[in-house]
Design an enzyme around this catalytic site. Structure first.
Site, short mmCIF file in Angstrom:
data_model
loop_
_atom_site.label_atom_id
_atom_site.label_comp_id
_atom_site.label_asym_id
_atom_site.label_seq_id
_atom_site.Cartn_x
_atom_site.Cartn_y
_atom_site.Cartn_z
CE1 TYR A 190 -0.75 3.45 9.69
CE2 TYR A 190 0.10 2.69 7.57
CZ TYR A 190 -0.83 2.61 8.60
OH TYR A 190 -1.82 1.65 8.55
CG HIS A 195 -2.03 -0.97 1.16
ND1 HIS A 195 -3.13 -0.92 1.97
CD2 HIS A 195 -2.22 -2.05 0.35
CE1 HIS A 195 -3.95 -1.92 1.69
NE2 HIS A 195 -3.41 -2.62 0.71
CE1 TYR A 198 -4.86 3.65 9.09
CE2 TYR A 198 -5.41 3.42 11.42
CZ TYR A 198 -4.65 3.07 10.34
OH TYR A 198 -3.65 2.13 10.48
CE LYS A 228 4.73 3.01 13.54
NZ LYS A 228 4.50 2.49 12.19
N PRO A 237 -3.53 -0.22 18.98
CG PRO A 237 -5.38 -1.55 18.45
CD PRO A 237 -4.72 -0.87 19.59
P1 FAD Z 1 2.84 -12.41 20.88
O1 FAD Z 1 2.42 -12.40 19.46
O2 FAD Z 1 1.80 -12.15 21.92
O3 FAD Z 1 3.53 -13.81 21.15
C1 FAD Z 1 3.83 -14.26 22.44
C2 FAD Z 1 3.77 -15.79 22.45
O4 FAD Z 1 4.15 -16.25 23.73
C3 FAD Z 1 2.38 -16.33 22.18
O5 FAD Z 1 2.42 -17.29 21.17
C4 FAD Z 1 1.96 -16.91 23.52
O6 FAD Z 1 1.09 -18.02 23.38
C5 FAD Z 1 3.30 -17.29 24.11
N1 FAD Z 1 3.30 -17.38 25.58
C6 FAD Z 1 2.68 -16.55 26.46
N2 FAD Z 1 2.93 -16.95 27.71
C7 FAD Z 1 3.72 -18.04 27.62
C8 FAD Z 1 4.31 -18.89 28.59
N3 FAD Z 1 4.11 -18.72 29.89
N4 FAD Z 1 5.08 -19.90 28.17
C9 FAD Z 1 5.28 -20.11 26.84
N5 FAD Z 1 4.74 -19.34 25.87
C10 FAD Z 1 3.97 -18.32 26.27
N6 FAD Z 1 0.60 -4.76 15.43
C11 FAD Z 1 1.02 -4.24 14.26
O7 FAD Z 1 2.23 -4.09 14.05
N7 FAD Z 1 0.17 -3.89 13.26
C12 FAD Z 1 -1.16 -4.05 13.41
O8 FAD Z 1 -1.90 -3.76 12.46
C13 FAD Z 1 -1.66 -4.58 14.64
N8 FAD Z 1 -2.97 -4.79 14.82
C14 FAD Z 1 -3.38 -5.45 15.92
C15 FAD Z 1 -4.72 -5.76 16.03
C16 FAD Z 1 -5.18 -6.45 17.13
C17 FAD Z 1 -6.63 -6.78 17.22
C18 FAD Z 1 -4.27 -6.87 18.16
C19 FAD Z 1 -4.75 -7.65 19.36
C20 FAD Z 1 -2.94 -6.57 18.07
C21 FAD Z 1 -2.49 -5.86 16.96
N9 FAD Z 1 -1.15 -5.57 16.82
C22 FAD Z 1 -0.72 -4.95 15.66
C23 FAD Z 1 -0.19 -5.93 17.86
C24 FAD Z 1 0.55 -7.25 17.56
O9 FAD Z 1 -0.35 -8.28 17.29
C25 FAD Z 1 1.47 -7.59 18.75
O10 FAD Z 1 2.23 -6.47 19.07
C26 FAD Z 1 2.39 -8.79 18.41
O11 FAD Z 1 1.66 -9.98 18.46
C27 FAD Z 1 3.59 -8.86 19.36
O12 FAD Z 1 4.35 -10.01 19.07
P2 FAD Z 1 5.13 -10.78 20.22
O13 FAD Z 1 5.85 -11.89 19.53
O14 FAD Z 1 5.87 -9.84 21.05
O15 FAD Z 1 3.99 -11.35 21.16
C1 PHB Z 2 -5.54 -4.57 10.79
O1 PHB Z 2 -5.66 -4.76 9.56
O2 PHB Z 2 -5.81 -5.45 11.62
C2 PHB Z 2 -5.07 -3.26 11.28
C3 PHB Z 2 -4.68 -2.30 10.38
C4 PHB Z 2 -4.24 -1.07 10.82
C5 PHB Z 2 -4.21 -0.80 12.18
C6 PHB Z 2 -4.60 -1.77 13.09
C7 PHB Z 2 -5.04 -3.01 12.65
O3 PHB Z 2 -3.80 0.41 12.60
#
Ligand code: FAD
Ligand code: PHB
Length: 396
Positions: free
Chosen positions: A389, A76, A205, A301, A297
């Site tokens: 962004y 995009h 947005y 980021k 979100p």
């Molecule tokens: P996680 O993905 O949470 O991974 C952590 C892992 O650790 C999981 O698999 C979990 O099961 C495991 N775990 C937890 N506890 C334990 C334990 N005790 N022992 C072993 N394993 C364990 N970010 C963006 O960049 N762009 C977006 O558009 C965006 N949109 C989002 C929309 C939504 C609805 C949500 C909820 C989040 C969004 N985010 C977005 C945020 C993004 O999803 C998180 O920041 C990302 O998942 C972080 O990755 P991580 O690997 O740090 O943690």
């Molecule tokens: C998404 O597609 O899930 C999404 C996109 C942009 C955002 C947050 C979530 O800022």
């Protein structure tokens, strides 16, 4: 009997942070074991983030994970900001010297990483049972697991806490060793995944007097949409008809554009929080991704910050193993936190700009509208949004 294992880096969590760290370490010739509480299927199907910054796309490419991303990811070159049933385009690429974002689901990144780690002989242990971290300040920290398949000890040089916001790693650091910074918001997002082809090529947005709405997508057949709602919203009160009706109220534009409806495949409520813990290290444990920081979100980021952290951590571990240098590990937390705080600022700003605050004074409301007016009318303001962004340059 306790089974004993040895590895250089013990990684807790198989999300984007833990898996990418394990992959990058492998490319540097450093071994790791990944412990994950959930099943492989759960990790591969968990629908979360969708937007990759330019730097994350570049990282996936240079680490050999670009094939499916190139085929299925949607590049995009702009996003749209909506106000009063009108849309204003922010030309991201034009304003950033050709950078862009790519829409590619987080679970697709996770699938690619798991497949690659397993193909490379990686040690990923799903459904690993209860994990606990010990001896963090010693030269040989230790991870213990206990579950249906028995007890195990993993002796490591370092531990990477990549276990998200509800993991065990951060709580295993003494509270007195950490400072936490936190902000909650008086709203949440109701998100849906719909079997409907996107009716626009870019994300929208939308600021609306009934609350923010976001129009996003996952593929040429799947739309992802969000509505600002109350933090304690009861999902049962939201029938599919009510969701579509509210989406139309907030998103439909004067030029006739509206989202295409489709079967709702999934719905959920996501809370909004800003959170940072400092430092992102204690002894030989390093925190990365959501284990150390959460952003609302709105700025897209979270996943990108998680990937940026582990790039810094993998380089620091390489310096330790290949050059016998501890300086980069000592600097890990400070280097990451500079980026984290800029992402916090941006995510807070996007959130404040676009949502409705019930307690806003008439002054706050006018100021918010003036800010939207400024953003949609000023190239300088749009350039600042665009720079953040698509993602700030990765620093080491
Ligand atoms: P996680 O993905 O949470 O991974 C952590 C892992 O650790 C999981 O698999 C979990 O099961 C495991 N775990 C937890 N506890 C334990 C334990 N005790 N022992 C072993 N394993 C364990 N970010 C963006 O960049 N762009 C977006 O558009 C965006 N949109 C989002 C929309 C939504 C609805 C949500 C909820 C989040 C969004 N985010 C977005 C945020 C993004 O999803 C998180 O920041 C990302 O998942 C972080 O990755 P991580 O690997 O740090 O943690
Ligand atoms: C998404 O597609 O899930 C999404 C996109 C942009 C955002 C947050 C979530 O800022």
């Amino acid at each position: 009997m306790v089974a004993r294992f040895k590895t250089q880096v013990g990684i807790v969590g198989a999300g984007p942070a833990g898996l990418m760290l394990s992959h990058l370490l492998h490319l540097h010739g450093i071994d790791s074991i990944v412990l994950e509480a959930r099943s492989r299927q759960y990790c591969e199907e968990r629908v979360r983030a969708g937007v990759l910054e330019q730097g994350s796309v570049d990282l996936l490419h240079r680490s050999g994970l670009g094939t499916r991303l190139d085929r299925e990811g949607m590049r995009h070159e702009g996003i749209e900001i909506g106000l009063n049933r009108k849309r204003f385009r922010i030309p991201l690429s034009e304003l950033t010297g050709g950078k862009a974002v790519t829409v590619y689901g987080q679970h697709e990144v996770v699938k690619d990483l798991i497949a690659r780690r397993l193909a490379d002989g990686g040690d990923l242990r799903f459904e690993c049972g209860e994990v606990s971290a010990h001896c963090l300040e010693s030269e040989r920290p230790l991870l213990r697991t206990s579950g249906a398949s028995g007890e195990a000890e993993i002796h490591c040089d370092f531990i990477a806490g990549c276990d998200g916001s509800h993991g065990v790693c951060r709580p295993s650091i003494p509270v007195s060793a950490l400072s936490t910074y936190e902000r909650s918001y008086p709203f949440a997002w109701l998100g849906i995944l719909a079997a409907a082809p996107p009716s626009r090529g870019e994300l929208l947005y939308m600021h609306h007097e009934r609350g923010f709405a976001l129009y996003s997508m996952r593929s040429p057949a799947i739309t992802r949409l969000y509505l600002q709602c109350r933090p304690d919203e009861d999902l049962d009160q939201w029938s599919d008809d009510r969701i579509w009706s509210e989406l139309h109220t907030r998103l439909d534009c004067d030029d006739g554009w509206q989202p295409i409806e489709g079967r709702i495949l999934q719905k959920g409520i996501t809370g909004m929080r800003s959170f940072v813990v400092e430092p992102m290290q204690f002894g030989r444990m390093f925190l990365a991704g959501d284990a150390a920081h959460i952003v609302p979100p709105t700025g897209a980021k979270g996943m990108n910050l998680a990937l940026a952290d582990v790039v810094v951590l993998s380089e620091a571990l390489r310096a330790y193993y290949k050059k016998n240098s501890t300086g980069p590990l000592d600097r890990y937390s400070n280097v990451c936190l500079r980026r984290v705080w800029k992402a916090q600022r941006f995510s807070w700003w996007m959130t404040s700009l676009l949502h409705c605050f019930e307690d806003a004074s008439p002054f706050d409301r006018r100021r918010q509208l003036a800010e939207l007016d400024y953003l949609t009318g000023s190239r300088a303001a749009a350039a600042s949004l665009a720079e953040n962004y698509v993602g700030l340059t990765m620093e080491f």
